[in-house]
Design a protein around this motif. Structure first.
Motif, PDB file in Angstrom:
ATOM      1  N   VAL A 183      40.966  40.203  32.598  1.00 21.41           N
ATOM      2  CA  VAL A 183      41.887  40.933  31.716  1.00 21.41           C
ATOM      3  C   VAL A 183      41.595  40.670  30.241  1.00 21.41           C
ATOM      4  O   VAL A 183      42.049  41.429  29.382  1.00 21.41           O
ATOM      5  CB  VAL A 183      43.381  40.669  32.014  1.00 21.41           C
ATOM      6  N   THR A 210      46.772  45.981  32.469  1.00 24.94           N
ATOM      7  CA  THR A 210      46.221  44.645  32.177  1.00 24.94           C
ATOM      8  C   THR A 210      47.279  43.754  31.546  1.00 24.94           C
ATOM      9  O   THR A 210      47.274  42.542  31.747  1.00 24.94           O
ATOM     10  CB  THR A 210      44.995  44.734  31.246  1.00 24.94           C
ATOM     11  N   SER A 258      39.589  45.498  35.247  1.00 28.43           N
ATOM     12  CA  SER A 258      39.734  44.065  34.981  1.00 28.43           C
ATOM     13  C   SER A 258      39.636  43.248  36.273  1.00 28.43           C
ATOM     14  O   SER A 258      39.059  42.158  36.281  1.00 28.43           O
ATOM     15  CB  SER A 258      41.048  43.767  34.257  1.00 28.43           C
TER      16      SER A 258
END
Length: 185
Positions: free
Chosen positions: A150, A30, A125
């Motif tokens: 994210v 992420t 995410s």
């Protein structure tokens, strides 16, 4: 799912792979997606910079995190067992110079070639970016949706890095939602 991604969202994912490679990481996390978004020239990239998140600073923070595509040392967890990470860093830098504990930006060895896999949190995410688009009743996934993905889970390294950089993550989320809904209107 990627067929729903706008050009800017696709560029963010491709950029994340590039950033992970340049940092010599084995997987795309992420943090790499956030870094790629911050380097972008679109409204999402500008919003990140308005909230104090620049590509250069994030890149340095990721390098200091020290674990390829994974979790950084958690200062709170270390504090719970009696280790003050800031005090350790300060003492080390007094003895050995500034940045003595920093991981070099270019880790030894050659960059990995071929496709880099996503970490489970990075995959999550991206799935969350689709959910954010659907919740906002939007058919395409833009870079703003990817950013919401994210920043969705406080357990993501991207959220921790943004917070450590001084960003108010909840305000950033609200800013991006406003941008996305204004564009859809």
């Amino acid at each position: 799912m990627f067929e729903r991604f706008t050009l800017a969202a696709r560029e963010a994912v491709i950029g994340a792979q590039k950033e992970a490679r340049e940092l010599r990481d084995e997987r795309i996390g992420t943090e790499h997606i956030l870094l790629s978004l911050a380097a972008g020239d679109d409204a999402t990239g500008r919003a990140l910079r308005e909230h104090g998140l620049t590509a250069g600073d994030l890149r340095a923070r990721i390098a200091r995190a020290g674990r390829p595509g994974g979790d950084a040392l958690d200062p709170d967890a270390l504090r719970a067992i009696g280790i003050d990470l800031d005090a350790v860093r300060e003492a080390t830098e007094q003895s050995f110079g500034e940045g003595a504990l920093d991981v070099p930006a270019a880790k030894p060895g050659r960059p990995r070639t071929g496709h880099l896999p996503f970490t489970p949190k990075a995959k999550k995410s991206l799935e969350l970016s689709l959910r954010h688009a659907l919740r906002l009743k939007q058919k395409q996934i833009g870079s703003g949706h990817v950013l919401l993905g994210v920043l969705h889970d406080d357990g993501f390294l991207s959220v921790r890095l943004a917070t450590e950089a001084g960003a108010d993550v909840e305000e950033l989320r609200a800013h991006i939602r406003r941008l996305l809904t204004a564009r859809a209107a």
